[in-house]
Scaffold this motif. Structure first.
Motif, PDB file in Angstrom:
ATOM      1  N   ILE A  13       0.839  -1.202   0.000  1.00  0.00           N
ATOM      2  CA  ILE A  13       0.000   0.000   0.000  1.00  0.00           C
ATOM      3  C   ILE A  13       0.872   1.249   0.000  1.00  0.00           C
ATOM      4  CG2 ILE A  13      -1.581   1.367   1.423  1.00  0.00           C
ATOM      5  CD1 ILE A  13      -2.754  -1.320   2.412  1.00  0.00           C
ATOM      6  N   GLU A  14       1.901   1.244   0.824  1.00  0.00           N
ATOM      7  CA  GLU A  14       2.752   2.424   0.974  1.00  0.00           C
ATOM      8  C   GLU A  14       3.489   2.749  -0.311  1.00  0.00           C
ATOM      9  OE1 GLU A  14       4.859   1.312   4.535  1.00  0.00           O
ATOM     10  OE2 GLU A  14       3.037   1.602   5.735  1.00  0.00           O
ATOM     11  N   GLU A  15       4.020   1.711  -0.935  1.00  0.00           N
ATOM     12  CA  GLU A  15       4.754   1.947  -2.166  1.00  0.00           C
ATOM     13  C   GLU A  15       3.825   2.523  -3.237  1.00  0.00           C
ATOM     14  OE1 GLU A  15       7.267  -1.087  -4.689  1.00  0.00           O
ATOM     15  OE2 GLU A  15       7.633  -1.265  -2.527  1.00  0.00           O
ATOM     16  N   ARG A  16       2.622   1.952  -3.305  1.00  0.00           N
ATOM     17  CA  ARG A  16       1.668   2.401  -4.306  1.00  0.00           C
ATOM     18  C   ARG A  16       1.302   3.871  -4.104  1.00  0.00           C
ATOM     19  NH1 ARG A  16      -3.331   0.442  -3.678  1.00  0.00           N
ATOM     20  NH2 ARG A  16      -2.483  -1.520  -2.859  1.00  0.00           N
ATOM     21  N   TRP A  17       1.014   4.242  -2.870  1.00  0.00           N
ATOM     22  CA  TRP A  17       0.607   5.635  -2.629  1.00  0.00           C
ATOM     23  C   TRP A  17       1.754   6.620  -2.745  1.00  0.00           C
ATOM     24  CZ3 TRP A  17      -3.966   7.577  -3.191  1.00  0.00           C
ATOM     25  CH2 TRP A  17      -5.065   6.707  -3.164  1.00  0.00           C
ATOM     26  N   GLN A  18       2.948   6.170  -2.393  1.00  0.00           N
ATOM     27  CA  GLN A  18       4.095   7.072  -2.564  1.00  0.00           C
ATOM     28  C   GLN A  18       4.273   7.406  -4.044  1.00  0.00           C
ATOM     29  OE1 GLN A  18       7.116   4.912  -0.440  1.00  0.00           O
ATOM     30  NE2 GLN A  18       6.191   5.451   1.520  1.00  0.00           N
ATOM     31  N   ARG A  19       4.075   6.380  -4.890  1.00  0.00           N
ATOM     32  CA  ARG A  19       4.181   6.625  -6.328  1.00  0.00           C
ATOM     33  C   ARG A  19       3.052   7.555  -6.785  1.00  0.00           C
ATOM     34  NH1 ARG A  19       3.545   1.693  -8.606  1.00  0.00           N
ATOM     35  NH2 ARG A  19       5.178   0.958  -7.197  1.00  0.00           N
ATOM     36  N   TYR A  20       1.865   7.338  -6.285  1.00  0.00           N
ATOM     37  CA  TYR A  20       0.723   8.178  -6.652  1.00  0.00           C
ATOM     38  C   TYR A  20       0.994   9.651  -6.313  1.00  0.00           C
ATOM     39  CZ  TYR A  20      -3.953  10.217  -6.603  1.00  0.00           C
ATOM     40  OH  TYR A  20      -5.037  11.030  -6.823  1.00  0.00           O
ATOM     41  N   TRP A  21       1.454   9.864  -5.078  1.00  0.00           N
ATOM     42  CA  TRP A  21       1.718  11.244  -4.644  1.00  0.00           C
ATOM     43  C   TRP A  21       2.745  11.923  -5.540  1.00  0.00           C
ATOM     44  CZ3 TRP A  21       2.538   9.191   0.975  1.00  0.00           C
ATOM     45  CH2 TRP A  21       1.290   8.916   1.563  1.00  0.00           C
ATOM     46  N   GLU A  22       3.794  11.134  -5.854  1.00  0.00           N
ATOM     47  CA  GLU A  22       4.856  11.679  -6.689  1.00  0.00           C
ATOM     48  C   GLU A  22       4.326  12.013  -8.076  1.00  0.00           C
ATOM     49  OE1 GLU A  22       8.834   9.902  -5.052  1.00  0.00           O
ATOM     50  OE2 GLU A  22       8.438   9.167  -7.076  1.00  0.00           O
ATOM     51  N   LEU A  44      17.462  10.482   1.123  1.00  0.00           N
ATOM     52  CA  LEU A  44      16.246  10.675   0.337  1.00  0.00           C
ATOM     53  C   LEU A  44      15.441   9.381   0.268  1.00  0.00           C
ATOM     54  CD1 LEU A  44      17.471  12.954  -2.578  1.00  0.00           C
ATOM     55  CD2 LEU A  44      15.866  13.543  -0.752  1.00  0.00           C
ATOM     56  N   ARG A  45      16.156   8.266   0.083  1.00  0.00           N
ATOM     57  CA  ARG A  45      15.470   6.980   0.030  1.00  0.00           C
ATOM     58  C   ARG A  45      14.785   6.716   1.368  1.00  0.00           C
ATOM     59  NH1 ARG A  45      16.766   2.562   1.954  1.00  0.00           N
ATOM     60  NH2 ARG A  45      18.963   3.002   2.325  1.00  0.00           N
ATOM     61  N   GLN A  46      15.483   7.015   2.467  1.00  0.00           N
ATOM     62  CA  GLN A  46      14.913   6.756   3.797  1.00  0.00           C
ATOM     63  C   GLN A  46      13.709   7.647   4.090  1.00  0.00           C
ATOM     64  OE1 GLN A  46      18.644   7.008   6.205  1.00  0.00           O
ATOM     65  NE2 GLN A  46      18.025   4.980   6.904  1.00  0.00           N
ATOM     66  N   ILE A  47      13.783   8.918   3.742  1.00  0.00           N
ATOM     67  CA  ILE A  47      12.658   9.791   4.088  1.00  0.00           C
ATOM     68  C   ILE A  47      11.484   9.574   3.136  1.00  0.00           C
ATOM     69  CG2 ILE A  47      14.058  11.533   5.259  1.00  0.00           C
ATOM     70  CD1 ILE A  47      13.874  13.309   2.905  1.00  0.00           C
ATOM     71  N   ARG A  48      11.784   9.128   1.908  1.00  0.00           N
ATOM     72  CA  ARG A  48      10.698   8.810   0.984  1.00  0.00           C
ATOM     73  C   ARG A  48       9.917   7.622   1.529  1.00  0.00           C
ATOM     74  NH1 ARG A  48       9.337   5.479  -3.273  1.00  0.00           N
ATOM     75  NH2 ARG A  48       8.276   6.491  -5.021  1.00  0.00           N
ATOM     76  N   ARG A  49      10.632   6.656   2.086  1.00  0.00           N
ATOM     77  CA  ARG A  49      10.032   5.452   2.642  1.00  0.00           C
ATOM     78  C   ARG A  49       9.066   5.785   3.788  1.00  0.00           C
ATOM     79  NH1 ARG A  49       7.797   2.052   3.490  1.00  0.00           N
ATOM     80  NH2 ARG A  49       8.092  -0.159   3.941  1.00  0.00           N
ATOM     81  N   LEU A  50       9.318   6.922   4.463  1.00  0.00           N
ATOM     82  CA  LEU A  50       8.471   7.304   5.593  1.00  0.00           C
ATOM     83  C   LEU A  50       7.202   8.018   5.150  1.00  0.00           C
ATOM     84  CD1 LEU A  50      11.241   8.622   8.001  1.00  0.00           C
ATOM     85  CD2 LEU A  50       9.929   6.515   8.237  1.00  0.00           C
ATOM     86  N   CYS A 108      10.156  -0.092   9.097  1.00  0.00           N
ATOM     87  CA  CYS A 108       9.236  -0.087   7.960  1.00  0.00           C
ATOM     88  C   CYS A 108       9.072  -1.499   7.417  1.00  0.00           C
ATOM     89  CB  CYS A 108       9.732   0.850   6.863  1.00  0.00           C
ATOM     90  SG  CYS A 108       9.602   2.589   7.310  1.00  0.00           S
ATOM     91  N   ALA A 109      10.163  -2.231   7.363  1.00  0.00           N
ATOM     92  CA  ALA A 109      10.088  -3.592   6.836  1.00  0.00           C
ATOM     93  C   ALA A 109       9.284  -4.493   7.770  1.00  0.00           C
ATOM     94  CB  ALA A 109      11.496  -4.148   6.627  1.00  0.00           C
ATOM     95  N   ARG A 110       9.455  -4.315   9.055  1.00  0.00           N
ATOM     96  CA  ARG A 110       8.781  -5.213  10.007  1.00  0.00           C
ATOM     97  C   ARG A 110       7.330  -4.853  10.264  1.00  0.00           C
ATOM     98  NH1 ARG A 110      12.529  -5.980  15.221  1.00  0.00           N
ATOM     99  NH2 ARG A 110      10.644  -6.935  16.063  1.00  0.00           N
ATOM    100  N   TYR A 111       7.009  -3.552  10.192  1.00  0.00           N
ATOM    101  CA  TYR A 111       5.665  -3.109  10.563  1.00  0.00           C
ATOM    102  C   TYR A 111       4.978  -2.235   9.506  1.00  0.00           C
ATOM    103  CZ  TYR A 111       7.275  -4.579  15.169  1.00  0.00           C
ATOM    104  OH  TYR A 111       7.769  -5.302  16.217  1.00  0.00           O
ATOM    105  N   GLY A 112       5.761  -1.652   8.635  1.00  0.00           N
ATOM    106  CA  GLY A 112       5.225  -0.668   7.698  1.00  0.00           C
ATOM    107  C   GLY A 112       5.456   0.738   8.226  1.00  0.00           C
TER     108      GLY A 112
END
Length: 925
Positions: free
Chosen positions: A21-30, A128-134, A711-715
């Motif tokens: 879900i997170e990956e999908r919405w991060q792409r959407y926002w971008e 950038l990768r870390q803060i994008r993941r958040l 993020c990997a363990r819980y999201g």
RNA sequence: GCCCCCGUAGCCCAAUCGGUAGAGGCAGGUCCCUUAAAAGGAUCACAGUACGGGUUCGAAUCCCGUCGGGGGUACCA
């Protein structure tokens, strides 16, 4: 045998599902530029609502270690705030850049030969990768990095603005240096030294202007740190005389360096604190650092010379029984008697060899008599003059009148050197100490006798001014800001030197002055203890770069570049301005955009509103460094007419730190914290008992937990929610991975209330919510609004859990739609991805980033009845339910009529009955 | 030394103006579901607010003192 995977329902909100879900919405926002905030004009122009919000994090230095779970606390905090206000219709500017110049990248370059730019850019990409993941909702078009030439071009431009201005003490503001020159030319202002301006050489003119410029070169004692190979600002030296970074000894040394005349702004920097919404603690630290003292300057005659002193206690002048000069004071050689010269030289040598640390640790008074006597102007007495290292050249005039009766340091010195002590303030009864610093009537003080200290001060200042012996004055602790560093990885100075060594500003058209490539990045460092070393900046070895032929208006000539660079504070002094207009090429910021985002808004914030960022979050460690420098630059740029507001940060908030436990085995070695087992209050690692310590998170302490892991363990949403629920934003607390599961359970429950875990279908019903449920819902909405607006995310989260628990209990067959939608929307600032997903499942098009945020309906906030606890003599004895509209008398009557209470009162008349409407009733017998 | 902040359940924390000490989470007990465990659900227990005094009808909250923890600053005249 079945596998575990087969038993987990396909649509349970697990870490795997969360990650999808997170990956999908991060792409959407971008893809949709969801967090793009439009500007009024320029390249980022768009439709701008009048209601705006500018939220800013103290930008990070991209270190090689990446982020641990402590770092994003503030980032998530600003993101929740930004998302909340964005959902409520405001135009929200939130982005993040990088403070990327600095020593670690340079040191890494020295070790490995890798260019600091490469190291820094790699680190930035990791961040950038870390803060994008958040899932931080940043306007990524506005990212800046202080090392980008397009950014530091304007850092250099601002330097030139400061260089080309002076402080007009009468108008109390900075003005262009050209206006000072025309004052000298026209004779409106006398040229120092009595010269005629046009007859002076260029070099002499520049020397005079250097005494006025807000950025100037000076040969002055500075903090030389051989271990780092560079000089440091006062703010970068710790109380025990060592470098804040690296903890090396720091020595005072005379060197020619760039300085910033921040002291010109001392009064404004103190006074304007009153206009800021900042923590009192930070304001107090800045006031303390600037250190304004009111007192007097007094002249004591020594033969034909005068010693001028500063004192905060002119009322004690009758008690001045000797004087002390700093060992380096320039008058010493002129007034010392020949027989004392050898002793003076010996003392000076001994004093100069003492490090700051020695002086801190050993406060035993030392000094020597220099053979001279000064005249106390108030009573004509001849008093001896000493030099002693307890008087500092850098504060006041470097000389004091010693009043042992009222100052403990002077008392100690007087005792040691057997000097007279005269009390001039009557000590309070029973006082048994040495020097008396409290208030009391003046004694032994002629015309002051009997006056309290304040009166005596005023009277004495009047007398001094009348008789020409001195004047009332204000003294500051703040010193000018040392602005050069002998480093490679910083902004080069936009100046060159001519043959005479005069600094000449380069024209704006030549900016940026880019750093040259060099083979060797190292500042030469030295034995940390060796004070007799000289800085040798890496750029001085780039000979092709340092020598340059330019035509600066009078033909092609050879110039030398400055081989120092700016301190890394330079880039952080103004980055909020560049966030506003990151791609503007003509100016550092377009005034219209600056005014919209940062200008004063008096109708909203009051007549004294200075403007600035609406919320600035960061650690308290920058209280007197970055935050003071940044205010100073803002004020200079404001004075010169470039900005509409004179403070950079309207509201400041200091987040706490997330700390961690570390474990040490009996040999004193740190063991991996995540493998330590707790049992019965004891901690063991591999069966061996270990000791627990509490402190920072760090590689060497083997207790680092990264956001990536979480993020990997819980999201990311669960991690965000947990971090916000740990406590109030400004409180430091220990990290506890085992507690994260609480946040995860909440998310799963909420998900399950809305989505069927086995087939993914919606579990939302058209059933009407009960009045009780609606009451709770609207109470929650009202409370959550308040909590988000006031950065109380932990209690906002608790209210959401409470509401969700209610839904779980009362609607097992499916959640009524109004409850479901409100829950999702209220969760969104803290857990944006899952909220977006559920919002879409609820049938809504597009993102919820711009709202709607639910509004509380007043009709459900008022209760029909109120239950009043009834206290008898302060102890709760019973309760009574009364209509909410009941008046005080009605409540009182109901309480007294209550069965148990009537029994306790037993027919007698209570002495007093207190009714607190909406709260309780207290009966006093 | 001086200045500032903080001490509430085993742990992290609520209690907004002085008005019923408990919102939420972790850990723990019991029960339901389950062959079992996990997950889930239900439910319970746990402190009288670091300590001592004071003000008040009423104090976690205000005042004084002590203890403990954290931060700032220091020959700044």
């Amino acid at each position: 045998m079945s596998t575990d995977a087969a038993e987990i329902p396909a649509y349970r909100y697990t870490a795997e599902l969360a990650n999808q879900i997170e990956e999908r919405w991060q792409r959407y926002w971008e893809d949709h530029g969801t967090y793009h905030a439009p500007n009024p004009v320029g390249a980022l122009k768009g439709d701008v609502p009048a209601d705006k919000l500018f939220v800013q994090d103290m930008f990070p230095y991209p270190s090689g270690a990446g982020l641990h779970v402590g770092h994003p606390l503030g980032f998530i905090g600003t993101d929740v705030f930004a998302r909340y206000h964005r959902m409520n219709g405001r135009n929200v500017l939130h982005t993040m850049g990088f403070d990327a110049f600095g020593l670690p990248a340079e040191q890494y370059a020295v070790q490995t030969g890798q260019h600091p730019r490469k190291t820094t850019e790699d680190n930035i990409n990791t961040y950038l990768r870390q803060i994008r993941r958040l899932g931080l909702g940043h306007d990524e078009r506005r990212r800046i990095s202080t090392i980008d030439p397009e950014y530091y071009k304007w850092t250099q431009w601002i330097f030139l603005q400061i260089f080309n201005s002076w402080y007009d003490a009468d108008l109390k503001r900075a003005r262009p240096i050209a206006e000072l020159i025309s004052q000298f030319e026209s004779g409106e202002r006398d040229v120092p030294g009595g010269h005629t301006w046009s007859e002076l050489s260029f070099a002499d003119q520049q020397r005079i202007l250097g005494d006025f410029r807000l950025a100037y070169m000076s040969e002055a004692p500075v903090n030389w740190c051989p271990g780092l190979g560079t000089v440091l600002a006062n703010e970068e030296v710790t109380a025990d005389g060592r470098s804040e970074r690296g903890n090396f000894p720091v020595f005072r040394k005379n060197l020619r360096q760039w300085m910033m005349r921040i002291t010109a702004y001392s009064d404004r920097l103190i006074d304007d604190l009153d206009r800021l919404d900042w923590p009192d603690k930070v304001k107090a630290m800045q006031r303390n650092w600037i250190g304004r003292s009111h007192g007097a300057r007094v002249r004591f005659a020594v033969g034909s010379e005068n010693i001028e002193v500063f004192t905060t206690r002119p009322d004690t002048l009758f008690g001045a029984t000797y004087m002390v000069l700093a060992p380096e004071h320039e008058l010493v050689d002129q007034i010392a008697t020949p027989d004392r010269v050898a002793d003076i030289a010996a003392y000076r040598r001994a004093a100069s060899l003492k490090s700051e640390l020695d002086r801190q640790e050993n406060k035993e008074k030392t000094g020597v008599f220099i053979g001279a006597y000064a005249t106390n102007p108030v009573n004509g007495k001849e008093i001896p003059v000493y030099i002693a290292d307890y008087v500092l050249m850098g504060y006041g005039t470097g000389a004091i009148m010693a009043v042992p009766g009222q100052d403990q340091r002077d008392w100690d010195f007087a005792k040691k050197f057997d000097l007279p002590i005269i009390r001039t303030v009557q000590p309070s009864e029973g006082f048994e100490g040495d020097a008396f610093t409290g208030d009391g009537p003046a004694i032994n003080s002629g015309f002051l006798d009997g006056m309290a200290i304040d009166d005596a001060k005023k009277t004495m200042i009047g007398w001094l001014e009348e008789n020409g012996h001195g004047r009332g004055t204000v003294q500051f602790k703040l010193r000018d800001w040392l602005f050069s560093r002998q480093r490679y990885w910083g902004e080069p100075f936009p100046v060159v030197y001519d043959e005479a060594g005069t600094a000449i500003a380069l024209p704006e058209s030549m900016l940026p002055i880019e750093l040259p490539d060099v083979d060797d990045y190292s500042p030469r460092t030295f034995d940390p203890e060796d004070a007799d070393t000289e800085p040798s900046p890496p750029l001085s070895r780039a000979t092709e770069w340092t020598t340059v032929e330019l035509d600066l208006g009078d033909g092609l000539k050879t110039y030398r570049r400055d081989t120092n660079t700016m301190p890394n504070w330079a880039g952080s002094c103004w980055y909020q301005l560049r966030y506003v207009d990151p791609v503007e090429t003509e100016r550092f910021v377009n005034p219209e955009n600056e005014k919209y985002w940062l200008g004063p808004r008096t109708e909203q914030h009051g007549v004294n509103d200075p403007g600035g960022v609406d919320l600035y979050i960061g650690g308290v460690e920058h209280a007197v460094l970055h935050l003071l420098y940044s205010r100073f630059w803002q004020k200079v740029l404001f004075d010169l007419g470039h900005l509409s507001g004179d403070e950079p940060y309207r509201r400041l908030f200091n987040q706490g730190y997330i700390q961690a436990y570390a474990y040490v085995d009996p040999r004193g070695v740190y063991v991996p914290a995540d493998e330590v087992v707790e049992q019965d209050g004891k901690f063991t690692y591999n069966g061996e008992e270990v000791r627990r310590e509490y402190g920072k998170m760090g590689k060497s302490l083997k207790n680092v937990v990264t956001p990536d892991e979480m993020c990997a363990r819980y999201g990311a949403d669960t991690f965000r929610f947990y971090e916000m629920s740990m406590g109030p934003m400004d409180v430091s607390r220990p990290w506890a991975t085992k507690d994260v599961v609480g946040a995860q359970r909440f998310m799963q429950r909420l998900w399950r209330n809305l989505v069927d875990e086995t087939d993914g279908s919606l579990r939302v019903t058209d059933e009407e919510a009960s009045v009780e449920a609606l009451r709770l819902l609207h109470k929650t909405i009202a409370g959550v609004h308040d909590d988000y607006a006031n950065l109380r995310y932990n209690t906002a989260g608790a209210k959401l859990i409470e509401l969700n628990n209610y839904v779980t209990k009362h609607y097992p067959a499916g959640t009524p739609r109004p409850l479901a939608e409100a829950l999702v929307l209220m969760l969104a600032p803290q857990a944006p991805h899952v909220a977006e997903e559920l919002w879409a499942k609820l049938g809504h098009e597009g993102s919820l980033a711009h709202g709607p945020f639910p509004a509380a309906d007043e009709q459900y906030l008022v209760e029909d009845t109120v239950e009043y606890p009834i206290q008898v003599n302060g102890k709760v004895r019973s309760r009574v339910v009364v209509s909410a509209s009941a008046g005080q008398d009605e409540i009182k009557a109901a309480a007294l009529a209550e069965e148990k209470i009537a029994e306790l009162v037993a027919g007698g008349e209570p002495r007093k009955v207190i009714v607190v409407p909406g709260r309780l009733v207290n009966i006093v017998l």
